[in-house]
Every structure is written in structure tokens, then in C-alpha cells.
Design a protein around this motif. Structure first.
Motif, PDB file in Angstrom:
ATOM      1  N   VAL A  50       9.083   3.881  -7.164  1.00 27.73           N
ATOM      2  CA  VAL A  50       7.637   3.377  -7.685  1.00 27.73           C
ATOM      3  C   VAL A  50       7.403   4.359  -8.458  1.00 27.73           C
ATOM      4  O   VAL A  50       6.043   4.614 -10.064  1.00 27.73           O
ATOM      5  CB  VAL A  50       6.895   3.551  -6.286  1.00 27.73           C
ATOM      6  CG1 VAL A  50       4.754   3.444  -6.890  1.00 27.73           C
ATOM      7  CG2 VAL A  50       7.152   2.161  -5.460  1.00 27.73           C
ATOM      8  N   SER A  51       7.755   5.919  -8.234  1.00 30.51           N
ATOM      9  CA  SER A  51       7.306   7.137  -8.668  1.00 30.51           C
ATOM     10  C   SER A  51       7.816   7.161 -10.370  1.00 30.51           C
ATOM     11  O   SER A  51       7.021   7.554 -11.124  1.00 30.51           O
ATOM     12  CB  SER A  51       7.930   8.111  -7.619  1.00 30.51           C
ATOM     13  OG  SER A  51       7.063   8.221  -6.609  1.00 30.51           O
ATOM     14  N   VAL A  78       5.664   4.564 -12.521  1.00 25.38           N
ATOM     15  CA  VAL A  78       4.653   5.020 -12.979  1.00 25.38           C
ATOM     16  C   VAL A  78       5.005   6.467 -13.808  1.00 25.38           C
ATOM     17  O   VAL A  78       3.914   5.787 -15.144  1.00 25.38           O
ATOM     18  CB  VAL A  78       3.849   5.145 -11.537  1.00 25.38           C
ATOM     19  CG1 VAL A  78       3.054   6.406 -12.211  1.00 25.38           C
ATOM     20  CG2 VAL A  78       3.830   4.652 -10.742  1.00 25.38           C
ATOM     21  N   ILE A 119      -1.317  10.067  -9.361  1.00 27.55           N
ATOM     22  CA  ILE A 119      -0.862   8.789  -8.625  1.00 27.55           C
ATOM     23  C   ILE A 119      -0.092   8.813  -7.378  1.00 27.55           C
ATOM     24  O   ILE A 119      -0.412   8.393  -6.891  1.00 27.55           O
ATOM     25  CB  ILE A 119      -0.657   7.514  -9.559  1.00 27.55           C
ATOM     26  CG1 ILE A 119      -1.776   7.213 -10.262  1.00 27.55           C
ATOM     27  CG2 ILE A 119      -0.111   6.178  -8.774  1.00 27.55           C
ATOM     28  CD1 ILE A 119      -1.260   6.407 -11.573  1.00 27.55           C
ATOM     29  N   ILE A 120       0.701   9.839  -7.906  1.00 23.81           N
ATOM     30  CA  ILE A 120       2.390   9.508  -6.971  1.00 23.81           C
ATOM     31  C   ILE A 120       1.660  10.210  -5.592  1.00 23.81           C
ATOM     32  O   ILE A 120       2.193  10.237  -4.728  1.00 23.81           O
ATOM     33  CB  ILE A 120       3.472  10.320  -7.709  1.00 23.81           C
ATOM     34  CG1 ILE A 120       3.590   9.143  -8.912  1.00 23.81           C
ATOM     35  CG2 ILE A 120       4.792  11.008  -6.610  1.00 23.81           C
ATOM     36  CD1 ILE A 120       4.719  10.283  -9.738  1.00 23.81           C
ATOM     37  N   GLN A 178      -0.927  10.292  -3.998  1.00 26.80           N
ATOM     38  CA  GLN A 178      -1.511   9.183  -3.299  1.00 26.80           C
ATOM     39  C   GLN A 178      -0.695   8.450  -2.083  1.00 26.80           C
ATOM     40  O   GLN A 178      -0.928   8.405  -0.601  1.00 26.80           O
ATOM     41  CB  GLN A 178      -2.095   8.365  -3.971  1.00 26.80           C
ATOM     42  CG  GLN A 178      -2.862   8.886  -4.501  1.00 26.80           C
ATOM     43  CD  GLN A 178      -3.610   7.707  -4.978  1.00 26.80           C
ATOM     44  OE1 GLN A 178      -3.882   6.605  -4.980  1.00 26.80           O
ATOM     45  NE2 GLN A 178      -4.203   7.719  -6.926  1.00 26.80           N
ATOM     46  N   ILE A 179       0.539   8.349  -2.013  1.00 19.05           N
ATOM     47  CA  ILE A 179       1.557   7.860  -2.016  1.00 19.05           C
ATOM     48  C   ILE A 179       2.021   8.650  -0.443  1.00 19.05           C
ATOM     49  O   ILE A 179       2.021   8.115   0.627  1.00 19.05           O
ATOM     50  CB  ILE A 179       2.617   7.237  -2.466  1.00 19.05           C
ATOM     51  CG1 ILE A 179       2.923   6.537  -4.014  1.00 19.05           C
ATOM     52  CG2 ILE A 179       3.544   6.889  -1.620  1.00 19.05           C
ATOM     53  CD1 ILE A 179       4.173   6.418  -4.690  1.00 19.05           C
ATOM     54  N   VAL A 210      -0.610   2.326  -5.318  1.00 18.50           N
ATOM     55  CA  VAL A 210      -0.368   2.705  -6.917  1.00 18.50           C
ATOM     56  C   VAL A 210      -1.270   1.791  -7.659  1.00 18.50           C
ATOM     57  O   VAL A 210      -1.466   2.551  -9.123  1.00 18.50           O
ATOM     58  CB  VAL A 210       1.494   2.883  -7.065  1.00 18.50           C
ATOM     59  CG1 VAL A 210       1.896   4.120  -6.334  1.00 18.50           C
ATOM     60  CG2 VAL A 210       1.912   1.690  -7.090  1.00 18.50           C
ATOM     61  N   ASP A 211      -1.184   1.442  -6.778  1.00 25.15           N
ATOM     62  CA  ASP A 211      -1.754   0.096  -7.937  1.00 25.15           C
ATOM     63  C   ASP A 211      -3.262   0.552  -8.393  1.00 25.15           C
ATOM     64  O   ASP A 211      -3.347   0.111  -9.276  1.00 25.15           O
ATOM     65  CB  ASP A 211      -2.051  -1.411  -7.296  1.00 25.15           C
ATOM     66  CG  ASP A 211      -0.263  -2.319  -8.114  1.00 25.15           C
ATOM     67  OD1 ASP A 211      -0.150  -1.933  -8.174  1.00 25.15           O
ATOM     68  OD2 ASP A 211      -0.763  -3.354  -7.302  1.00 25.15           O
ATOM     69  N   GLY A 268      -4.346   3.272  -7.882  1.00 21.55           N
ATOM     70  CA  GLY A 268      -4.345   4.897  -8.756  1.00 21.55           C
ATOM     71  C   GLY A 268      -3.986   4.351 -10.845  1.00 21.55           C
ATOM     72  O   GLY A 268      -4.467   4.894 -10.696  1.00 21.55           O
TER      73      GLY A 268
END
Length: 428
Positions: free
Chosen positions: A346-347, A350, A363-364, A366-367, A401-402, A404
Motif C-alpha cells: 500500500v505504501s 501510494v 497518508i502512510i 496513518q497506517i 489509506v482511502d 487519506g
């Protein structure tokens, strides 16, 4: 409201970062405190009442034990329903409470009711509560590998040494023994001889009971020394039982050996435990207490087993036949690796799609914070780390992530529009 929160966050970025770090630290602490298990506990919130009345048939058990208990336990507060089951010599009552009821509060209510119901049961029948475990509380099964000992000796070792030692482990509710023979003295009466001597079964039982007793005397002083006088009359051998006098006829005592056969044997068994087709084994089942950490309890039991094994006779050792610890470790490790892989994928996605390191970083980051915070909620609602809960967290990474990405794109769009308007004003 949302606009004010965003505005306050922009003006107090340092406070927001500190709050995020505090939330992350709290989440990491919650991860360590969260109980770990392989499967979720979906069993009902129940209290089991077990009653033993050996030698009686299921219908008699149902009429005189199960039915009175079920009807009296139905009036308890906060219960869903009461189920009863009768079998040869035993009765089981399952009292199902509401899911939000504390299990120990429920056990207290059942005990209070049993104290009054017991008077209506047959003489000698005493109901008792089952262990404070759940339907998935069987966390470890073991057997004794003792090729030089017979099954009776193995069962005695299990019941009088191993069981008591392992029950002291924190988080263990019960050690349920199985297999082998439970040694007992057995008196097999001969009906024809009872008729000949005009004796009844009750006469024999009363004679054996009165001769298997110990009574105390008083203190006797002699030469300034005090002596305690007592009589020791407990039966210790087959010969002692056989020589008990049941009655006297014509000046001649009628002994137990004259009307019965006395032997050392095992209690009547309803089944056997065979391991790998190599013969019978004796062992035990470790039942975990309600709400405990399965992985931690298994580790403590294994450590205690190593200590207990030092007192075994030569050639005797433990053989673990079922260990949920291995299942827990493999399951949690598989989910953990999946989470790490998803976070990395995901990172990367993104970063590639946004192609802006500051936006991607916001964003990353936040995970891990969201994952750590989710364990705070797991502890709050009493949910363990298992296959179901960890899989749900893994599936939710995309949702994390959506939001963000949407916020970053929206911010970038608004900033671009404002920047275009500012450029037009500058040209004018």
C-alpha cells in the motif's frame, strides 16, 4: 464542525503530532496486553451444573435430579434459557445468561439458588458447578509416557501429583484426567450367601463404613509429658476388609470374606484412550480460565510441566498430544506477515500514484497509528487477537489509506484553485 476541527489542527500542528504519538504509544502498549488466541471465543455465556448419582438410570436422573434443578434455576435474573441433559449416573444443567453478564456474577447467582434447591434432591446427591472455562478452553492435552508402569499406577500419578501441581498455574481452571484405572477396593457380594446368613446389602455397607474410621481421644500426661491418644481404624488392605465382621451368629462372626469376594480393581470405565494405536495412555486436559490469554497460559503450563517432570519416577515423561500454542503461533505469524506485506504494498502504491513524498508520508503514517489504535478498541471490548480480528484489520488497510488519499487530493485541488486565483489577481 469538521471545518473547525481542521482549522484547529492546522493552527496547532505540534499538539496534533503529540496526540498522534501518544495514541500510537498507547496502541503499542495495548498490543502487548491484548490476549492472543488462534480462534475467537463464540461460545455462550453459560454456567454448567454437574450432578453425579452413580448407578441410577437416565429416567430416574431426569425425574429426581434434572427436572427439579431446571425448574428452580429458571427464575434466575438475566438468563436466556436453561437446558438439561440426563444420562446414566449423571446430570448436566446448562444455564445460559445474557452476553453482557459477568461470568462470576452468574456463578454466584447459580450457587445461591443451588443452596436452596439441594434440599429437594435425593439424599447424598450434591450438585456442583463446572469449571469457569469456555467452549474453547481446552488449550493443551498431554499423556504420560510410562512404559514401565501399569495403567492404575499412571492414573494415581496423574490424579495425586500431576493434576494438583498443574492446577496451581495462573489462568488454569481445571485439569481433567482421562484414561487408565482409578484404583478402588471392590466388594462383590454373593446373593446366595447373603440369604443363607440372613443379611442385607445395607448390613454389609454399614459394617464396612463403621470399621473404616478414625477417632480421637484425649491428652494423657505421664511424667510431665503429654501424650495424644487416638485410634487409627482406616482400612489399608484387601485382607483388612475381608476380615471385617458383619454380624455374629451362634457366637461365630460372619466376615465379609464369608459372603463376598474382595479385590483391588479399577472403577467401572465408560471408554478408553488409545494413542496412535500403540495402547492405552493416561493423561489430562488443561482447561483455561474464562477471559485469560491462551498463549501466556500455555507457556506457563509448559514451564510448570518441566518442573513437575523432575519428580517423576525414572522413565516417565510428558507427551503433548495437542498444543494450541503451535496453532496460535502459526496463525498469528501468518496474519502478521500479511499485515506487513500489505503495509509495504500500500505504501509503494501510494507513493507511485501521488508522486509527492509529503502527501504520501501524511497518508502512510496513518497506517501504523490506526493499526495500533485498533488494539485499544480490541482491549476495550474484550476481543482477543485471533484469526478473525487480525484478518479484519488486514482487510481494513485499504480503507485506512482511502480516506487519506481523498483528503490529500481534495487539499491539493483547493490549493491549486486558490493558487490560480492568486496568479490572476497578480496579473491584474
Amino acid at each position: 464542525m469538521i471545518h473547525r476541527i481542521i482549522e484547529w489542527s492546522l493552527r496547532n500542528r505540534f499538539i496534533v503530532l503529540v496526540m498522534a504519538l501518544a495514541l500510537f504509544a498507547w496502541g503499542v502498549f495495548s498490543v502487548k496486553k491484548n490476549p492472543v488466541d488462534a480462534i475467537p471465543d463464540l461460545s455462550e455465556n453459560q454456567v454448567i451444573v454437574f450432578t453425579e448419582w452413580m448407578g441410577r438410570g437416565p429416567q430416574l436422573i431426569e425425574d429426581q435430579v434434572t427436572y427439579p434443578l431446571v425448574t428452580n434455576l429458571q427464575g434466575l435474573p438475566k438468563i436466556k434459557y436453561v437446558r438439561g441433559s440426563s444420562m446414566f449416573g449423571m446430570s448436566f444443567i446448562y444455564v445460559i445468561f445474557n452476553d453482557d453478564v459477568d461470568i462470576y456474577w452468574a456463578r454466584e447467582r447459580v450457587l445461591e439458588r443451588l443452596s436452596t434447591v439441594s434440599r429437594t434432591l435425593p439424599a447424598g446427591v450434591t450438585p456442583q458447578l463446572g469449571p469457569d472455562g469456555t467452549g474453547v478452553g481446552h488449550i493443551l492435552w498431554y499423556t504420560l509416557d510410562a512404559p514401565e508402569m501399569d495403567l492404575g499406577e499412571q492414573r494415581a500419578l496423574q490424579d495425586w501429583y500431576v493434576k494438583f501441581a498443574l492446577q496451581n498455574v495462573e489462568g488454569v481452571s481445571e485439569i481433567a484426567s482421562f484414561g487408565g484405572f482409578q484404583k478402588q477396593y471392590q466388594i462383590t457380594l454373593i446373593p446366595n450367601k447373603l440369604l443363607y446368613y440372613k443379611l442385607s446389602v445395607a448390613d454389609v455397607i454399614n459394617a464396612v463404613r463403621t470399621n473404616n474410621n478414625e477417632s480421637g481421644g484425649r491428652k494423657f500426661e505421664l511424667s510431665d509429658i503429654g501424650y495424644i491418644i487416638k485410634t487409627s481404624g482406616y482400612l489399608k488392605s484387601v485382607e483388612e476388609i475381608a476380615n471385617i465382621a458383619v454380624a455374629t451368629q451362634g457366637g461365630i462372626p460372619v466376615r465379609v470374606a464369608d459372603i463376598a469376594a474382595v479385590q483391588m480393581t479399577g472403577e467401572t470405565r465408560l471408554g478408553i484412550f488409545d494413542q496412535d494405536g500403540e495402547g492405552e495412555r493416561v493423561g489430562g486436559i488443561v482447561v483455561m480460565r474464562y477471559g485469560e490469554n491462551a498463549a501466556a497460559v500455555i507457556d506457563k503450563v509448559k514451564a510448570k510441566m518441566q518442573e513437575v517432570a523432575r519428580g517423576f519416577p525414572q522413565g516417565v515423561k510428558f507427551d503433548i498430544v495437542y498444543d494450541r500454542g503451535e496453532l496460535i503461533k502459526e496463525s498469528v505469524d501468518a496474519i502478521r506477515h500479511t499485515l506487513i506485506e500489505e503495509m509495504i504494498v500500500v505504501s509503494v502504491v501510494v507513493i507511485i500514484f501521488l508522486f509527492h513524498w509529503r502527501s504520501a508520508l501524511s497518508i502512510i503514517i496513518q497506517i501504523p497509528i490506526t493499526l495500533a489504535a485498533s488494539f485499544i478498541l480490541l482491549n476495550l471490548f474484550g476481543i482477543s487477537s485471533n484469526i478473525m480480528s487480525l484478518t479484519g484489520i488486514a482487510l481494513a488497510i485499504g480503507v485506512i489509506v482511502d480516506n487519506g488519499i481523498i483528503m490529500s487530493e481534495n487539499a491539493y485541488k483547493n490549493l491549486s484553485e486558490r493558487y490560480a486565483q492568486w496568479q490572476q489577481q497578480q496579473k491584474k
